[in-house]
Write a protein that holds these residues in place. Structure first.
Motif, mmCIF file in Angstrom:
data_model
loop_
_atom_site.group_PDB
_atom_site.id
_atom_site.type_symbol
_atom_site.label_atom_id
_atom_site.label_comp_id
_atom_site.label_asym_id
_atom_site.label_seq_id
_atom_site.Cartn_x
_atom_site.Cartn_y
_atom_site.Cartn_z
ATOM 1 N N LEU A 1 0.406 0.024 -8.242
ATOM 2 C CA LEU A 1 -0.957 0.501 -8.436
ATOM 3 C C LEU A 1 -1.333 0.255 -9.891
ATOM 4 O O LEU A 1 -0.613 0.665 -10.803
ATOM 5 C CB LEU A 1 -1.010 1.997 -8.108
ATOM 6 N N ALA B 1 2.292 1.769 -3.461
ATOM 7 C CA ALA B 1 1.288 2.293 -4.388
ATOM 8 C C ALA B 1 1.066 3.784 -4.128
ATOM 9 O O ALA B 1 0.938 4.580 -5.056
ATOM 10 C CB ALA B 1 -0.018 1.527 -4.233
ATOM 11 N N LEU B 2 1.052 4.142 -2.853
ATOM 12 C CA LEU B 2 0.881 5.548 -2.466
ATOM 13 C C LEU B 2 2.021 6.390 -3.020
ATOM 14 O O LEU B 2 1.817 7.469 -3.562
ATOM 15 C CB LEU B 2 0.831 5.650 -0.942
ATOM 16 N N LYS B 3 3.231 5.850 -2.904
ATOM 17 C CA LYS B 3 4.408 6.585 -3.357
ATOM 18 C C LYS B 3 4.369 6.788 -4.872
ATOM 19 O O LYS B 3 4.599 7.892 -5.377
ATOM 20 C CB LYS B 3 5.665 5.812 -2.966
ATOM 21 N N PHE C 1 -6.335 5.408 0.225
ATOM 22 C CA PHE C 1 -5.352 4.428 0.684
ATOM 23 C C PHE C 1 -5.640 3.980 2.115
ATOM 24 O O PHE C 1 -5.424 2.836 2.476
ATOM 25 C CB PHE C 1 -3.933 5.000 0.577
ATOM 26 N N ILE D 1 0.847 -1.204 0.000
ATOM 27 C CA ILE D 1 0.000 0.000 0.000
ATOM 28 C C ILE D 1 0.875 1.243 0.000
ATOM 29 O O ILE D 1 0.636 2.203 -0.728
ATOM 30 C CB ILE D 1 -0.952 0.002 1.214
ATOM 31 N N SER D 2 1.925 1.195 0.802
ATOM 32 C CA SER D 2 2.838 2.327 0.868
ATOM 33 C C SER D 2 3.497 2.578 -0.487
ATOM 34 O O SER D 2 3.638 3.727 -0.927
ATOM 35 C CB SER D 2 3.879 2.036 1.945
ATOM 36 N N TYR E 1 0.464 14.363 1.861
ATOM 37 C CA TYR E 1 1.190 13.188 1.411
ATOM 38 C C TYR E 1 2.403 12.922 2.295
ATOM 39 O O TYR E 1 2.681 11.782 2.675
ATOM 40 C CB TYR E 1 1.639 13.349 -0.050
ATOM 41 N N SER F 1 4.426 15.217 -6.825
ATOM 42 C CA SER F 1 5.455 15.728 -5.937
ATOM 43 C C SER F 1 6.575 16.429 -6.680
ATOM 44 O O SER F 1 7.114 17.419 -6.225
ATOM 45 C CB SER F 1 6.047 14.595 -5.114
ATOM 46 N N LYS G 1 1.783 6.730 -6.843
ATOM 47 C CA LYS G 1 0.669 7.577 -7.216
ATOM 48 C C LYS G 1 1.008 9.050 -7.022
ATOM 49 O O LYS G 1 0.619 9.902 -7.812
ATOM 50 C CB LYS G 1 -0.552 7.203 -6.363
ATOM 51 N N THR G 2 1.745 9.353 -5.957
ATOM 52 C CA THR G 2 1.955 10.757 -5.641
ATOM 53 C C THR G 2 3.195 11.342 -6.307
ATOM 54 O O THR G 2 3.365 12.549 -6.294
ATOM 55 C CB THR G 2 2.063 10.946 -4.130
#
Lengths: 344, 207
Positions: free
Chosen positions: A304, A241-243, B22, A238-239, B144, A250, A245-246
């Motif tokens: 993701l 996928a979060l990274k 998430f 999950i972490s 984030y 960023s 995605k962002t």
């Protein structure tokens, strides 16, 4: 009652075969109706009194002489040879138990996968079928996604989104190998919306969405999130996928540049819009061992997937297409409630 | 799906909502696949009520804000303090971000949203973009940064169990199903779920 039955039959046929559209003839006492289904809707004719009118006979005569693709056969689907199937089974373990196989063409390359099985929904919609497949040329295991993408100006094809993400070095997404619209525009594009425009231009509340047959081949295969081997692995996916995605937001200034309808659009980023347990995959040491693709080094623990509902963001930070968001949300609700199924 | 979007369908979707998703994914997985001291009824209410995205429902927003069931001292995942802490930290951060957004929109943005609902979406975006762009990006980045910090801190923890693989948990049927008709055992409920909504052929490929 009859409508429900017809829908169920159409779903069964359109689901169990690769078809672009299909015809039905409904006969009730002394009249008949011709029915044509495709991925955007259904067209039903006025009653034809077949004892007095000749439309029904005309239809049968024409259908009899029509080419297979006019009848709704998908011309991009073929049959593999026995040797090819045997080879595929040695590389793709998911195919071992299957009994019937087809070849699908994407960007001029052939892939072997199993025949589709019928699903329980309605015949219209995107009808995404994702299956493990064998790439005959490269002799490797891939994931092939066959779907009817939505043809609207502000929705971009998933392959274009992936190539843009790859270009910006976004980590933790699968590698997209091949993609594109397939087949001929006349048959592999839904037509019901054209009929509506021609005969009922004033019915604004009938909103039919045009669809186009589309395939995409992904070279990175992960494990579904809910099959995690330990919770740390799950949290890490999950972490990751979060990274991934962002990253698009960023690094400044990242402008997403998508060419659609021959016009280049610049956006401030991409919203995924469908972040759900089914769309995050675990990709750790076990998964990368099977495949030596250098792309794997950009994936750290998870990825993701399913960017086909994603929307570019305009500079204000809002999604550009609000009007379609609602239907998407209703569908997504079902995905969350019954996590094992995909509605597309 | 973000609580704000469930609450009101006129809210424009932004990347902050993607971030919130998430957390819901993690909560969903912990509810359905991880052994904890959560009661079956709590699981059921999270699964059926909180995760229910019926338009206009406040349940998700309430859950996020009040931290019912999670921030309470009672919630434990045996042998896995990292995962519990991660969930609670994510929730706290997202709840305060949610409150900020709601406060902001009730004071200034609501009117704008209502207007933009009828104007062309592209021109509207450009207009508001000139004024809000830097703010939206910095807010997003701040959120984030906090979320990814929670993840990296939790993952850096040394006491993660190594053999706690996915363990499907019992989930009671929704409250109104048992009220309306005698639904039978949990197994009957599972069977009905399997028959009506889970074609087995599709189940294998959820990609």
């Amino acid at each position: 009652m009859v409508l429900g039955q017809l829908t169920a039959y159409a779903t069964a046929v359109m689901g169990a075969q690769y078809r672009t559209h299909m015809f039905m003839v409904l006969i009730v006492k002394d009249y008949a109706r011709l029915i044509r289904w495709d991925r955007s809707g259904v067209v039903v004719t006025e009653p034809i009194r077949f004892n007095e009118q000749r439309h029904l006979y005309d239809f049968f005569i024409r259908y009899n002489t029509a080419e297979p693709n006019v009848r709704g056969h998908d011309s991009t689907v073929g049959e593999p040879t026995d040797a090819e199937v045997k080879h595929a089974k040695t590389i793709v373990p998911e195919l071992i138990k299957e009994t019937s196989f087809v070849t699908l063409t994407v960007s001029g390359r052939r892939f072997i996968t199993h025949s589709p099985s019928s699903q329980l929904y309605v015949p219209v919609g995107r009808w995404t079928r994702a299956s493990f497949a064998f790439d005959i040329d490269d002799e490797c295991r891939v994931l092939l996604k066959d779907s009817w993408r939505v043809l609207l100006e502000d929705i971009h094809a998933e392959g274009d989104i992936y190539s843009e993400l790859h270009k910006h070095g976004v980590p933790n997404i699968p590698r997209c190998l091949f993609y594109g619209d397939i087949g001929h525009d006349d048959y592999h594009r839904s037509r019901t919306q054209d009929v509506k425009e021609q005969y009922f231009p004033d019915q604004h509340y009938w909103r039919l969405t045009p669809h186009r047959h589309y395939r995409i081949v992904l070279g990175t295969i992960g494990t579904p999130l809910k099959n995690f081997r330990n919770t740390k692995e799950m949290a890490k996916a999950i972490s990751a996928a979060l990274k991934g995605k962002t990253t698009i937001f960023s690094a400044e200034p990242v402008l997403i540049h998508i060419i659609a309808h021959e016009v280049a659009h610049n956006y401030a980023g991409i919203l995924h819009r469908d972040i759900s347990p089914g769309n995050i995959l675990i990709f750790g040491a076990d998964e990368s061992r099977d495949c030596k693709d250098p792309h794997n080094s950009t994936i750290d623990g998870g990825m993701l997937i399913d960017w086909d509902l994603s929307k570019p963001l305009c500079s204000g930070g809002q999604s550009t297409a609000r009007q379609h968001a609602r239907t998407v949300r209703q569908l997504r609700e079902a995905v969350y409630l019954t996590p094992d199924i995909s509605f597309y | 799906m973000a609580a704000e979007l469930v609450r009101s369908c006129s809210t424009p979707q932004t990347c902050a909502h993607d971030l919130e998703s998430f957390f819901w994914v993690l909560l969903w997985i912990v509810t359905t696949q991880v052994e904890s001291n959560m009661m079956e009824m709590t699981r059921s209410s999270i699964f059926h009520d909180v995760m229910n995205c019926a338009q206009g429902s406040m349940v998700k927003a309430l859950f996020l804000k009040t931290a019912d069931g999670l921030a309470e001292e009672g919630f434990e995942i045996p042998g896995n303090p990292n995962l519990r802490r991660l969930l609670r930290e994510l929730q706290t951060t997202l709840a305060s971000a949610y409150r900020e957004r709601i406060n902001m929109s009730s004071s200034s943005v609501t009117k704008e949203n209502m207007e933009s609902g009828v104007t062309d979406s592209k021109s509207d975006g450009k207009e508001s973009g000139d004024r809000k762009s830097p703010q939206f990006l910095s807010e997003f980045k701040e959120l984030y940064k906090k979320l990814s910090l929670h993840f990296s801190e939790a993952l850096a923890g040394t006491d993660w169990p190594s053999d706690d693989k996915a363990n499907p948990q019992d989930i009671a049927p929704p409250a109104d199903a048992t009220r309306g008709k005698v639904c039978g055992s949990k197994r009957a409920w599972d069977a009905s779920l399997t028959n009506t909504t889970r074609p087995s052929s599709n189940k294998r490929f959820r990609y």
